[in-house]
Design an enzyme around this catalytic site. Sequence first.
Site, PDB file in Angstrom:
ATOM      1  N   ASP A 120      17.386  32.195  -3.478  1.00  0.00           N
ATOM      2  CA  ASP A 120      17.495  30.803  -4.369  1.00  0.00           C
ATOM      3  C   ASP A 120      18.614  29.865  -3.823  1.00  0.00           C
ATOM      4  OD1 ASP A 120      18.720  31.766  -5.887  1.00  0.00           O
ATOM      5  OD2 ASP A 120      18.308  31.438  -7.913  1.00  0.00           O
ATOM      6  N   SER A 121      18.270  28.271  -4.769  1.00  0.00           N
ATOM      7  CA  SER A 121      19.247  27.585  -3.861  1.00  0.00           C
ATOM      8  C   SER A 121      21.016  27.323  -4.512  1.00  0.00           C
ATOM      9  CB  SER A 121      18.790  25.855  -4.228  1.00  0.00           C
ATOM     10  OG  SER A 121      18.973  26.049  -5.086  1.00  0.00           O
ATOM     11  N   GLY A 122      20.455  28.373  -6.141  1.00  0.00           N
ATOM     12  CA  GLY A 122      22.536  27.752  -6.561  1.00  0.00           C
ATOM     13  C   GLY A 122      22.125  27.133  -7.741  1.00  0.00           C
ATOM     14  N   GLY A 123      21.166  26.633  -7.381  1.00  0.00           N
ATOM     15  CA  GLY A 123      21.005  25.413  -8.615  1.00  0.00           C
ATOM     16  C   GLY A 123      20.596  25.651  -9.870  1.00  0.00           C
ATOM     17  N   PHE A 124      19.486  26.446  -9.968  1.00  0.00           N
ATOM     18  CA  PHE A 124      19.342  26.976 -11.641  1.00  0.00           C
ATOM     19  C   PHE A 124      20.563  27.125 -12.431  1.00  0.00           C
ATOM     20  CE2 PHE A 124      17.216  29.331 -14.816  1.00  0.00           C
ATOM     21  CZ  PHE A 124      16.596  28.381 -15.756  1.00  0.00           C
ATOM     22  N   ASP A 156      18.308  21.963  -5.159  1.00  0.00           N
ATOM     23  CA  ASP A 156      17.821  20.761  -6.136  1.00  0.00           C
ATOM     24  C   ASP A 156      18.445  20.630  -7.471  1.00  0.00           C
ATOM     25  OD1 ASP A 156      16.997  23.515  -7.285  1.00  0.00           O
ATOM     26  OD2 ASP A 156      14.854  22.798  -7.979  1.00  0.00           O
ATOM     27  N   GLN A 185       9.831  18.685  -8.350  1.00  0.00           N
ATOM     28  CA  GLN A 185      10.220  18.676  -9.541  1.00  0.00           C
ATOM     29  C   GLN A 185       9.652  17.465 -10.856  1.00  0.00           C
ATOM     30  OE1 GLN A 185      12.360  20.241 -11.419  1.00  0.00           O
ATOM     31  NE2 GLN A 185      13.402  21.492  -9.885  1.00  0.00           N
ATOM     32  N   GLY A 204      11.141  23.811 -12.422  1.00  0.00           N
ATOM     33  CA  GLY A 204      11.143  23.177 -13.417  1.00  0.00           C
ATOM     34  C   GLY A 204      10.647  23.381 -14.364  1.00  0.00           C
ATOM     35  N   ASP A 219       7.977  34.555  -9.236  1.00  0.00           N
ATOM     36  CA  ASP A 219       9.340  35.415  -9.314  1.00  0.00           C
ATOM     37  C   ASP A 219       9.593  34.987 -10.977  1.00  0.00           C
ATOM     38  OD1 ASP A 219      11.391  33.184  -9.122  1.00  0.00           O
ATOM     39  OD2 ASP A 219      12.206  33.972  -9.976  1.00  0.00           O
ATOM     40  N   CYS A 228      -2.800  53.549 -15.855  1.00  0.00           N
ATOM     41  CA  CYS A 228      -1.657  53.070 -15.962  1.00  0.00           C
ATOM     42  C   CYS A 228      -1.288  54.477 -14.547  1.00  0.00           C
ATOM     43  CB  CYS A 228       0.072  52.011 -16.030  1.00  0.00           C
ATOM     44  SG  CYS A 228       1.024  52.438 -14.653  1.00  0.00           S
ATOM     45  N   CYS A 250       1.549  54.604 -12.377  1.00  0.00           N
ATOM     46  CA  CYS A 250       2.861  54.368 -12.283  1.00  0.00           C
ATOM     47  C   CYS A 250       3.681  55.791 -12.392  1.00  0.00           C
ATOM     48  CB  CYS A 250       3.798  53.200 -12.843  1.00  0.00           C
ATOM     49  SG  CYS A 250       4.875  53.401 -13.946  1.00  0.00           S
ATOM     50  N   CYS A 261       4.360  55.788 -16.526  1.00  0.00           N
ATOM     51  CA  CYS A 261       2.955  57.166 -16.506  1.00  0.00           C
ATOM     52  C   CYS A 261       2.485  58.673 -16.030  1.00  0.00           C
ATOM     53  CB  CYS A 261       2.193  56.241 -16.924  1.00  0.00           C
ATOM     54  SG  CYS A 261       2.943  54.009 -17.661  1.00  0.00           S
ATOM     55  N   HIS A 277       8.382  50.750 -15.035  1.00  0.00           N
ATOM     56  CA  HIS A 277       6.657  50.122 -15.518  1.00  0.00           C
ATOM     57  C   HIS A 277       6.384  49.106 -15.554  1.00  0.00           C
ATOM     58  CE1 HIS A 277       3.049  50.497 -17.820  1.00  0.00           C
ATOM     59  NE2 HIS A 277       3.966  49.398 -18.387  1.00  0.00           N
TER      60      HIS A 277
END
Lengths: 417, 417
Positions: A97-101, A151, A224, A251, A301, A368, A370, A373, A399
Amino acid sequence: MSLRFEVAATTPEGGRRAGLHLPHGTVQTPVFMPVGTAATVKAVPHEMLEHLGPNNTAPDILLANTYHLYLRPGHQTIRRLGGLHHYMSWPRPLLTDSGGFQVFSLAKLRKITPEGVEFRSHLDGSAHFFSPEHSIEVQIALGADILMAFDECVETPATHERTRDSMALTHAWALRSKACFDAHKHEVPWTTDLGAPGLASETWDVAPHQPLAGRTQSLFGIVQGGMYADLRRESALRLVEMDFDGYAIGGLAVGEPREVTREMIARTLELLPAGKPRYVMGVGYPDEIEEYARMGVDMMDCVLPTRAARHGLLFRAPQSGEELSMPRPVSSEDPPETEPETASRTAVRMNIKRLEYAEDQRPIDPTCSCLVCRRYTRAYLRHLFMAKEPLGPTLNSIHNLAFYLNIMSRVRADLAK
Amino acid sequence: MSLRFEVAATTPEGGRRAGLHLPHGTVQTPVFMPVGTAATVKAVPHEMLEHLGPNNTAPDILLANTYHLYLRPGHQTIRRLGGLHHYMSWPRPLLTDSGGFQVFSLAKLRKITPEGVEFRSHLDGSAHFFSPEHSIEVQIALGADILMAFDECVETPATHERTRDSMALTHAWALRSKACFDAHKHEVPWTTDLGAPGLASETWDVAPHQPLAGRTQSLFGIVQGGMYADLRRESALRLVEMDFDGYAIGGLAVGEPREVTREMIARTLELLPAGKPRYVMGVGYPDEIEEYARMGVDMMDCVLPTRAARHGLLFRAPQSGEELSMPRPVSSEDPPETEPETASRTAVRMNIKRLEYAEDQRPIDPTCSCLVCRRYTRAYLRHLFMAKEPLGPTLNSIHNLAFYLNIMSRVRADLAK
């Protein structure tokens, strides 16, 4: 060359099945990207991450956080050591990510000017400055396959005027991000030698990837516009004009009702070019990622599966009728620890702390397959959680991630029909 | 039948190479037993534990702590769920201590009478009582392959008189432990079905073991006597009279000089029967476990490799001459966090926190083939530690345990020559 996006099938509802070809490998979309904030998916060893997907596969792509890695260990360290893939020993695709958030949500004493953001580290209070150019410089040093434009994330709720002003800043920053990226995109830190000195690269559980020579990173722009359909439209059109390699919708999932999230996504998707990947950032619950993928979102994500796991909240498939007998999840935000068990069509959320699981010999999810499980009982997982044993968060995270990746695998199969 | 101990080779120095056949499998001795206090080796997933030994093998045997499991989740829960092997999904041999050491070191408000020990839980202050009979009952419910007699651990330093009185209590409790065990040893919680309902037992990475029908647990006595050779002698002779399945030497490595530890072990070993396993509890540093194994100790356990790992202290083989250029480790106790890096003939102890490792691309130990050294750099391990990422303790613990198991593998090969 940066990325190649090949759409294999499209549904009448707009969903699409595609392959996203990146320098470090191909991502089958729609995809859910596990979050590896500080160059590790929290509490999950790579060796287990590599086998938690359907049929013992690794996730196609992970996300890492620029803000965290910039502060610690520092992007220059990672550049000197050959980039993030090499540094963390993860040879598959990565996105930063850009680091903005994080600057807006974690850092202290922020001061925003048209030039950029002054802030203090949440770790030690030290002073830092992020501009679009600096974010791109840091992200090129990290060397993920996909970078995000810098952003501004507007607070929620925000007025139309405030949201419009913030969006205008985001657009100016997107232009500067792209200009900086275009000027420096060949400065990747990648080495062709994936093995570190002294490390045997043959132990990396991955097929040799295509040569990296001549490959570059890719840059996505971020739409945005808050909860205003007219601003979302304006932002999408403006970003598309700038011609990014892909487009994110930012956003959202910041506290608004789920119907609003869905509406903003739908209005934006129809304005984005069909031939490029579309990424909704920071979502969501199991039923949300399934729904958005079917609407045409290619990438998502969220920290939710891993963070919930660390709180003892586990997802499993509902049994027949169960989704009608339990309360529905209400919000896309992180679940508080005391939230009741809930069910939707896609998932039941279990609270492994409950006494009822103390002698429950069943796996979390009998449907499941996995690695958790297949081996561990609810009783043992509850014990690990109650005893605060580190193995608890590890198994719970595995899991939940497997559950998310299985959902996307199922959706991909449906979309390809 | 309980255990069978087959000595394959003996050296002039008393060291022996043997196979210890237990209901859940065979242990190659001398062996170092990783400690899994609360039914998990702290921070190490079973799936990685199963591959950290030489040639990707699992440890032959783990130790679990009776005191911790009695308090949480409770021995009756574990009995109802088929015993500890089944509960924690670890089908290989296990050993439980008697709970005595933890009652004396962790619990609060202890009151010791000839009958037993009243104490309060370190978790919630609740009142409990442990007698030899109760310890055995709890250990039978847990169902480890080897149980330990309930003993008193005298404080250090202690006078000859105080140590003698404590030893006498330990002897009385050993007799009672054995009587209780003999009366109840067929009450094992083991099921022949190793797979839990709904769990696929074929995913357990272990060959099918011998049928458990008719097999029982084994009970070891514990030699006490503090730092007094005459008391150690008296204790060993008295315990041997009682005819246990094996003998432990307890109450060592509690702060005394290393020469005293070695002397007490040597004096005791010569009094123990050659045909039964000998176990020194709670040791030690890498050079100690090597030395004691060559003296004829068959079994050892210690939290040191995993606890040190969580503090960022990593063991590696010394390079040529390095053991002479660094300070020697001084004590067998747990290392404080600020302790300097040290070296002995067997191991260098690294402090991964040091700045010098921030861009060090080498593995922890270039001569080590463990899964950590095959993949991860010192730089990445330092980052994980500094960022307090859970993966740090996990990878550090795996390497340190692999280092310990490799030492024992090398010693076993030497003893068999």
